[in-house]
Design an enzyme around this catalytic site. Structure first.
Site, short mmCIF file in Angstrom:
data_model
loop_
_atom_site.label_atom_id
_atom_site.label_comp_id
_atom_site.label_asym_id
_atom_site.label_seq_id
_atom_site.Cartn_x
_atom_site.Cartn_y
_atom_site.Cartn_z
N ASN A 157 63.54 -34.79 -48.64
CA ASN A 157 64.74 -34.54 -49.43
C ASN A 157 65.59 -33.53 -48.67
OD1 ASN A 157 63.77 -36.17 -51.55
ND2 ASN A 157 62.60 -34.47 -52.40
N HIS A 164 57.15 -34.91 -47.43
CA HIS A 164 56.19 -35.32 -48.47
C HIS A 164 55.41 -36.52 -47.94
CE1 HIS A 164 58.11 -33.14 -51.96
NE2 HIS A 164 59.19 -33.26 -51.20
N HIS A 170 62.90 -24.95 -47.15
CA HIS A 170 62.15 -24.89 -45.88
C HIS A 170 61.74 -26.34 -45.62
CE1 HIS A 170 58.98 -22.73 -43.22
NE2 HIS A 170 58.83 -24.03 -43.00
N GLY A 185 68.11 -33.81 -53.47
CA GLY A 185 67.09 -33.33 -54.40
C GLY A 185 66.15 -32.30 -53.81
N HIS A 204 60.43 -29.80 -45.28
CA HIS A 204 59.08 -30.31 -45.55
C HIS A 204 59.10 -31.82 -45.68
CE1 HIS A 204 61.04 -29.16 -49.33
NE2 HIS A 204 60.41 -30.19 -49.89
P1 5GP Z 1 61.46 -30.74 -52.76
O1 5GP Z 1 61.89 -31.07 -54.16
O2 5GP Z 1 62.11 -29.48 -52.25
O3 5GP Z 1 61.59 -31.89 -51.80
O4 5GP Z 1 59.91 -30.51 -52.84
C1 5GP Z 1 59.31 -29.26 -53.05
C2 5GP Z 1 57.86 -29.52 -53.35
O5 5GP Z 1 57.16 -28.30 -53.21
C3 5GP Z 1 57.62 -30.01 -54.78
O6 5GP Z 1 56.94 -31.27 -54.72
C4 5GP Z 1 56.76 -28.92 -55.39
O7 5GP Z 1 55.77 -29.43 -56.25
C5 5GP Z 1 56.16 -28.23 -54.18
N1 5GP Z 1 55.87 -26.81 -54.38
C6 5GP Z 1 56.73 -25.87 -54.87
N2 5GP Z 1 56.14 -24.67 -54.88
C7 5GP Z 1 54.88 -24.84 -54.37
C8 5GP Z 1 53.79 -23.95 -54.13
O8 5GP Z 1 53.84 -22.74 -54.37
N3 5GP Z 1 52.65 -24.49 -53.61
C9 5GP Z 1 52.55 -25.83 -53.30
N4 5GP Z 1 51.39 -26.25 -52.80
N5 5GP Z 1 53.57 -26.69 -53.52
C10 5GP Z 1 54.71 -26.20 -54.05
ZN ZN Z 2 60.52 -20.71 -44.75
#
Ligand code: 5GP
Ligand code: ZN
Length: 114
Positions: A87, A102, A98, A93, A100
């Protein structure tokens, strides 16, 4: 990055369930899994999003994909398949700023966006 939750995970200030780690990349289980297997892969270097990639970052992005396949082989879902999602930004979304990846597996993903 002081306030970045994933930088804190890299430093061990926030615990995580690690799946893979080397000097450049960390993979850990998502805290709120969207599939039986939901792993996040991050560069240890803080890059806010795909939109912030700089010259030279392509090496680490390529490496992340090879680590994805290593994990897929080790965890036995390389044959059945998997989905990789990044994302980017508000409309993409992205909630954690940072970069990442999925890695989702363990069920069939019916929702075809594209
Ligand atoms: P985004 O919506 O930014 O693409 O995804 C962020 C992801 O990080 C989400 O799926 C959320 O569940 C995960 N996430 C957020 N905070 C933490 C955390 O403290 N630990 C872990 N393991 N996952 C996290
Ligand atoms: Zn960072």
């Amino acid at each position: 990055m002081e306030d970045c939750i994933f930088c804190k995970i890299i430093k061990g200030e926030i615990p995580s369930d690690k799946v893979y780690e080397d000097d450049e990349i960390l993979a850990f289980k998502d805290i709120n899994p969207a599939a039986p297997i939901h792993i996040l892969l991050i560069p240890k270097k803080h890059i806010s999003s795909l939109a912030d990639l700089k010259d030279g970052d392509e090496k680490i992005i390529g490496k992340i994909y090879t680590i994805i396949n290593k994990i897929a082989k080790e965890q036995g879902f390389i044959e059945n398949g998997y989905r990789v999602i990044v994302n980017c930004g508000k409309d993409g979304g992205q909630e954690v700023m940072h970069l990442h990846f999925h890695l989702l597996a363990g069920r069939q993903f019916g929702e075809k966006i594209i």
